[in-house]
Design a protein around this motif. Structure first.
Motif, mmCIF file in Angstrom:
data_model
loop_
_atom_site.group_PDB
_atom_site.id
_atom_site.type_symbol
_atom_site.label_atom_id
_atom_site.label_comp_id
_atom_site.label_asym_id
_atom_site.label_seq_id
_atom_site.Cartn_x
_atom_site.Cartn_y
_atom_site.Cartn_z
ATOM 1 N N THR A 197 0.925 -1.205 -0.129
ATOM 2 C CA THR A 197 0.376 -0.491 0.060
ATOM 3 C C THR A 197 0.752 1.267 -0.152
ATOM 4 O OG1 THR A 197 -0.041 -0.089 2.591
ATOM 5 C CG2 THR A 197 -1.921 -0.905 1.001
ATOM 6 N N ALA A 198 1.831 1.293 0.436
ATOM 7 C CA ALA A 198 3.021 2.070 0.241
ATOM 8 C C ALA A 198 2.919 3.156 -0.599
ATOM 9 C CB ALA A 198 4.488 1.771 0.466
ATOM 10 N N ARG A 199 2.574 2.667 -1.381
ATOM 11 C CA ARG A 199 3.421 3.886 -3.587
ATOM 12 C C ARG A 199 1.986 4.537 -3.690
ATOM 13 N NH1 ARG A 199 5.363 3.231 -8.791
ATOM 14 N NH2 ARG A 199 6.423 1.153 -8.271
ATOM 15 N N ALA A 200 0.459 3.878 -3.130
ATOM 16 C CA ALA A 200 -0.858 4.615 -3.406
ATOM 17 C C ALA A 200 -0.629 5.295 -2.336
ATOM 18 C CB ALA A 200 -1.960 3.741 -3.236
ATOM 19 N N LEU A 201 -0.544 5.316 -1.080
ATOM 20 C CA LEU A 201 -0.375 5.940 0.542
ATOM 21 C C LEU A 201 0.815 7.237 0.208
ATOM 22 C CD1 LEU A 201 -0.864 3.569 3.591
ATOM 23 C CD2 LEU A 201 -2.285 5.297 2.189
ATOM 24 N N THR A 202 1.874 7.109 -0.445
ATOM 25 C CA THR A 202 2.635 8.330 -1.133
ATOM 26 C C THR A 202 2.416 9.548 -1.319
ATOM 27 O OG1 THR A 202 4.778 6.511 -0.749
ATOM 28 C CG2 THR A 202 5.757 8.840 -2.020
ATOM 29 N N GLN A 203 1.044 8.604 -2.798
ATOM 30 C CA GLN A 203 0.400 10.141 -3.399
ATOM 31 C C GLN A 203 -0.511 10.853 -2.945
ATOM 32 O OE1 GLN A 203 -0.730 7.173 -7.143
ATOM 33 N NE2 GLN A 203 1.063 6.954 -7.771
ATOM 34 N N THR A 204 -0.733 10.190 -1.954
ATOM 35 C CA THR A 204 -1.594 11.147 -1.207
ATOM 36 C C THR A 204 -0.896 12.490 -0.485
ATOM 37 O OG1 THR A 204 -2.051 10.170 0.797
ATOM 38 C CG2 THR A 204 -3.530 8.651 -1.015
ATOM 39 N N VAL A 205 0.794 11.688 -0.271
ATOM 40 C CA VAL A 205 0.864 12.726 1.490
ATOM 41 C C VAL A 205 1.285 13.904 0.265
ATOM 42 C CG1 VAL A 205 3.017 13.036 2.806
ATOM 43 C CG2 VAL A 205 2.052 10.641 2.426
ATOM 44 N N PRO A 206 1.269 15.291 0.334
ATOM 45 C CA PRO A 206 1.772 16.273 -0.223
ATOM 46 C C PRO A 206 3.055 16.475 0.010
ATOM 47 C CG PRO A 206 -0.375 17.273 1.272
ATOM 48 C CD PRO A 206 0.011 15.874 1.594
ATOM 49 N N ALA A 207 4.073 16.031 0.741
ATOM 50 C CA ALA A 207 5.491 16.591 0.323
ATOM 51 C C ALA A 207 6.091 14.922 -0.326
ATOM 52 C CB ALA A 207 6.021 15.610 2.034
ATOM 53 N N GLY A 208 5.581 13.801 -0.756
ATOM 54 C CA GLY A 208 5.543 13.057 -1.536
ATOM 55 C C GLY A 208 6.602 11.695 -1.240
ATOM 56 N N ARG A 209 6.281 11.486 -0.272
ATOM 57 C CA ARG A 209 6.797 10.806 0.844
ATOM 58 C C ARG A 209 6.443 10.649 2.325
ATOM 59 N NH1 ARG A 209 10.180 11.816 4.904
ATOM 60 N NH2 ARG A 209 11.136 13.520 5.466
#
Ligand SMILES: NC(=O)c1ccc[n+]([C@@H]2O[C@H](COP(=O)([O-])OP(=O)(O)OC[C@H]3O[C@@H](n4cnc5c(N)ncnc54)[C@H](O)[C@@H]3O)[C@@H](O)[C@H]2O)c1
Length: 245
Positions: A197-209
């Motif tokens: 799930t890490a990749r999809a969740l990363t996309q929701t974070v404004p800072a990109g990580r």
């Protein structure tokens, strides 16, 4: 600036992951670090790592919900200058998602005990000597689940985190004139999420990580410092820009 030499810091649940990151950061600033965990092997491993980096560290194994054990540890290793209430999640148990409507009252106790009662007990155990000495730093690791709620089946956890947020605010008010600060750090999505799930969740974070234990350690190091004396009663979102409202 930001020197913790001579301070004793107790970090609960510091045997891995975020707590270990906090222990490293406080140790790097010169604090003597008490590494707490339920599990001896985990606490010992982090102590060994810290010592190999020149930090004065000691393992102290107890359950944060066991008041007698906390009191024994504080009496043996205190006085405590910095308390970081990090032990949380489901405590000794793995948290399994379940809609609130499908839970039994018995399901609520575990997450609430570790995330609220554990924080109450640890604060109550260290506060007397903080008051006596006119100095203290209390930091509680919370979550967006506590500040914003979570719709994924973790209501008791969310309530537990919300309880400890309120505790920090009230302690800040009661102890502002004792030189004691009490703050919460509300974490967003951390890099310990499942790899799928890490990749999809990363996309929701404004800072990109996603967040890391080092991110949490740095903020705790600041909040623990003398320079952070005027920050108290706050819930600081550490989340890469998520959860802005
Ligand atoms: N990882 C995340 O995504 C995330 C997000 C938001 C908030 N948080 C909060 O951050 C904190 C640390 O999370 P983590 O992911 O590093 O946890 P983790 O489960 O990886 O590690 C927690 C450690 O605490 C220990 N522990 C558990 N219950 C304990 C107890 N009753 N007494 C003493 N030690 C105990 C465990 O043995 C473990 O070593 C928790 O409070 C958690 O709720 C985590």
């Amino acid at each position: 600036m930001f020197n913790l030499t001579g301070r004793t810091a107790l970090v609960t649940g510091a045997g891995q992951n975020i707590g270990a990151g906090i222990a490293r950061a406080l140790g790097a600033m010169g604090a003597n670090v008490l590494v707490n965990d339920l599990r001896t092997d985990r606490a010992d491993e982090i102590v060994e790592e810290l010592r190999s980096n020149g930090v004065t560290a000691l393992s102290t194994v107890f359950d944060v919900t066991d008041r007698l054990a906390i009191d024994r540890a504080v009496a043996a290793h205190g006085p405590i200058d910095v308390l970081v209430n990090n032990a949380g999640n489901g405590g000794a148990e793995t948290m399994l998602p379940k809609r609130f409507v499908d839970t039994n009252p018995a399901d609520w106790r575990g997450p609430m005990q570790v995330n609220t009662d554990g924080v109450l007990h640890c604060c109550h155990a260290v506060l007397p000597t903080m008051v006596e000495r006119g100095h203290g730093r209390i930091i509680t690791i919370s979550s967006a689940a506590g500040t914003h709620g979570v719709g994924l089946g973790f209501v008791p956890y969310s309530v537990g985190k919300g309880g400890s947020l309120s505790l920090m605010r009230s302690l800040a008010l009661e102890h502002g004139r004792d030189g004691i600060t009490a703050n919460s750090v509300a974490l967003g999505i951390m890099d310990s999420v499942r790899i799928e799930t890490a990749r999809a969740l990363t996309q929701t974070v404004p800072a990109g990580r996603l967040g890391s234990p080092d991110d949490v350690g740095s903020l705790c190091a600041y909040l623990a410092s003398d320079e952070a004396a005027w920050i108290t009663g706050q819930t600081i979102g550490l989340n890469g820009g998520s959860f802005t409202s």
